[in-house]
Scaffold this motif. Structure first.
Motif, mmCIF file in Angstrom:
data_model
loop_
_atom_site.group_PDB
_atom_site.id
_atom_site.type_symbol
_atom_site.label_atom_id
_atom_site.label_comp_id
_atom_site.label_asym_id
_atom_site.label_seq_id
_atom_site.Cartn_x
_atom_site.Cartn_y
_atom_site.Cartn_z
ATOM 1 N N UNK A 1 0.825 -1.218 -0.046
ATOM 2 C CA UNK A 1 -0.074 0.178 -0.006
ATOM 3 C C UNK A 1 0.837 1.167 -0.030
ATOM 4 N N UNK A 2 2.089 1.009 0.452
ATOM 5 C CA UNK A 2 3.219 2.115 0.492
ATOM 6 C C UNK A 2 4.327 1.767 -0.294
ATOM 7 N N UNK A 3 5.230 2.626 -0.638
ATOM 8 C CA UNK A 3 6.598 2.508 -1.360
ATOM 9 C C UNK A 3 7.322 1.286 -0.635
ATOM 10 N N UNK A 4 7.983 0.683 -1.662
ATOM 11 C CA UNK A 4 8.860 -0.435 -0.932
ATOM 12 C C UNK A 4 9.711 -0.113 0.321
ATOM 13 N N UNK A 5 9.756 -1.120 1.247
ATOM 14 C CA UNK A 5 10.193 -0.867 2.365
ATOM 15 C C UNK A 5 9.737 -0.469 3.518
ATOM 16 N N UNK A 6 8.336 0.121 3.144
ATOM 17 C CA UNK A 6 7.795 1.035 4.301
ATOM 18 C C UNK A 6 6.768 0.189 4.770
ATOM 19 N N UNK A 7 6.531 -1.096 4.590
ATOM 20 C CA UNK A 7 5.370 -1.765 4.960
ATOM 21 C C UNK A 7 6.076 -3.104 5.710
ATOM 22 N N UNK A 8 5.625 -3.107 6.846
ATOM 23 C CA UNK A 8 6.316 -4.493 7.865
ATOM 24 C C UNK A 8 4.898 -5.393 8.110
ATOM 25 N N UNK A 9 5.291 -6.758 7.713
ATOM 26 C CA UNK A 9 4.367 -7.664 7.996
ATOM 27 C C UNK A 9 4.822 -8.605 9.333
ATOM 28 N N UNK A 10 4.092 -8.505 10.271
ATOM 29 C CA UNK A 10 4.684 -8.854 11.697
ATOM 30 C C UNK A 10 4.446 -10.391 11.689
ATOM 31 N N UNK A 11 3.580 -11.179 10.871
ATOM 32 C CA UNK A 11 3.380 -12.474 11.038
ATOM 33 C C UNK A 11 2.885 -13.078 9.520
ATOM 34 N N UNK A 12 4.033 -13.487 8.949
ATOM 35 C CA UNK A 12 3.633 -14.195 7.823
ATOM 36 C C UNK A 12 2.834 -15.268 8.048
ATOM 37 N N UNK A 13 2.910 -15.976 9.223
ATOM 38 C CA UNK A 13 1.912 -17.164 9.486
ATOM 39 C C UNK A 13 0.721 -16.825 9.986
ATOM 40 N N UNK A 14 0.366 -15.469 10.483
ATOM 41 C CA UNK A 14 -0.866 -15.104 10.982
ATOM 42 C C UNK A 14 -1.054 -15.267 12.409
ATOM 43 N N UNK A 15 0.044 -15.686 13.060
ATOM 44 C CA UNK A 15 0.030 -16.105 14.412
ATOM 45 C C UNK A 15 0.360 -15.076 15.455
ATOM 46 N N UNK A 16 -0.381 -14.726 16.418
ATOM 47 C CA UNK A 16 -0.174 -13.540 17.162
ATOM 48 C C UNK A 16 1.442 -13.955 18.120
#
Ligand code: TXA
Ligand code: MG
Length: 326
Positions: free
Chosen positions: A263-278
């Motif tokens: 949703x934003x330019x490269x490198x500015x988006x962090x995904x905390x859990x690729x597996x969706x687990x808290x």
């Protein structure tokens, strides 16, 4: 910069000599000192720039270690310690004369925790004293979950960081005290953390009340107002895409639970859990905040997490990180 090493003997020797050492725990890294040495304790407050009104946690090997420094423990405290120690649970217990005033900020209760990290357990077993240790960050900033995080901010002010790898839990311990609630002594959560409400309820037989941050003012000043905060302004939102659409022209970073399209330019988006687990999200939360904070953004938008399990503690930290500084 500090030496980052694995030598537990060296850490023990420095602590015996009254120096500070950053130590790994399963929650976050701590800035440790001999809890019975006033001069060493003074250094913690100086290095962290922490007000002395904010009390410290005493790290002990286990229940017996806590008993040495406390009066009678409530039955619920013993049950929780037996269930969760070593682990991410801190108990507020009435202390005896042996606990220095600097640890408790003069309060009748002191905070005790048995950390669950093999290196720090080995260290505690070697030492004839408990370790006072707040999170190893400047007062008010995001807690460190790697040795490098500690070095980045406190490396110039301490000599040794014991490197135990990235923290397995990633957010601070749950703090539980025992208060009179409607005429009966009950467990009360002063800070949500690595032990969830349902885990506590399973042992206690009831779900403990969670103290609102404001109510905690006299008892735990460090739990207040803006805390756990990056330098970049942060907002916690339910719907990131809508919030983003109102921020045109601004340099925005996103902290999201799961992988999704950019949703934003490269490198500015962090995904905390690729597996969706808290659990995975908690491990990555502070590293994600620190990363985004280093990008020179105008604002960080953090997605509100599901208010279940560790999500409740993470939402609490994000809310405090977003609170306006006074
Ligand atoms: O997971 C953790 O608890 C980490 C690791 C290093 O053990 N430690 C940690 O410490 O988060 P610190 O100092 O950053 O946060 C401890 C919180 C503070 O908000 C403090 O005010 C509260 O615990 N606290 C300490 N002693 C207390 C007491 N006697 N009564 C009420 N609150 C207390
Ligand atoms: Mg802290």
């Amino acid at each position: 910069m500090a030496v980052i090493g694995h030598d537990i003997q060296q850490a023990a020797a420095l602590l015996q000599a009254g120096q500070l050492v950053a130590i790994p725990t399963e929650t976050v890294y701590g800035l440790a000192a001999n809890a019975l040495n006033e001069e060493a304790l003074e250094q913690i407050f100086t290095v962290k720039q922490r007000p002395k009104s904010d009390p410290l946690i005493m790290h002990v090997p286990g229940l017996e270690g806590a008993a040495t420094y406390t009066k009678d423990m409530p039955g619920g405290a013993i049950a929780l310690a037996q269930a969760f120690w070593p682990g991410p649970l801190t108990l507020l217990l009435e202390h005896n004369q042996q606990v220095p005033q600097l640890i408790t900020a003069g309060l009748p209760r002191a905070a005790f925790r048995a950390p669950n990290h093999p290196m720090t357990q080995a260290l505690l077993a070697m030492l004839p004293f408990p370790l006072a240790a707040p999170s190893a960050n400047p007062f008010g900033y995001v807690s460190p979950t790697t040795a490098e995080h500690v070095d980045d901010q406190l490396g110039g002010r301490i000599s040794f960081i014991l490197d135990g790898g990235p923290c397995a839990v990633g957010i601070e311990s749950t703090i539980v005290g025992f208060d009179e609630v409607k005429g009966a002594v009950q467990a009360v959560v002063y800070r949500q953390g690595g032990i969830t409400q349902s885990m506590l309820a399973e042992v206690l037989g009831y779900t403990p009340l969670v103290k609102a941050p404001k109510q905690a003012i006299p008892e735990a000043p460090g739990m207040l107002s803006s805390h756990y905060a990056p330098h970049t302004p942060l907002a916690v939102v339910k719907d990131v895409a809508t919030a983003l659409s109102k921020l045109s022209g601004q340099k925005v970073g996103l902290l999201l639970l799961q992988e999704r399209e950019s949703l934003v330019p490269e490198g500015r988006q962090v995904h905390l859990a690729p597996d969706g687990r808290l659990e995975t999200a908690a491990q990555n939360l502070y590293a994600g905040l620190r990363y985004l904070d280093g990008l020179g953004l105008d604002v960080i938008l953090a997605e509100r997490l599901p208010e279940e399990g560790l999500g409740a503690a993470m939402n609490d930290r994000l809310a405090r990180a977003a609170a306006k500084r006074t």
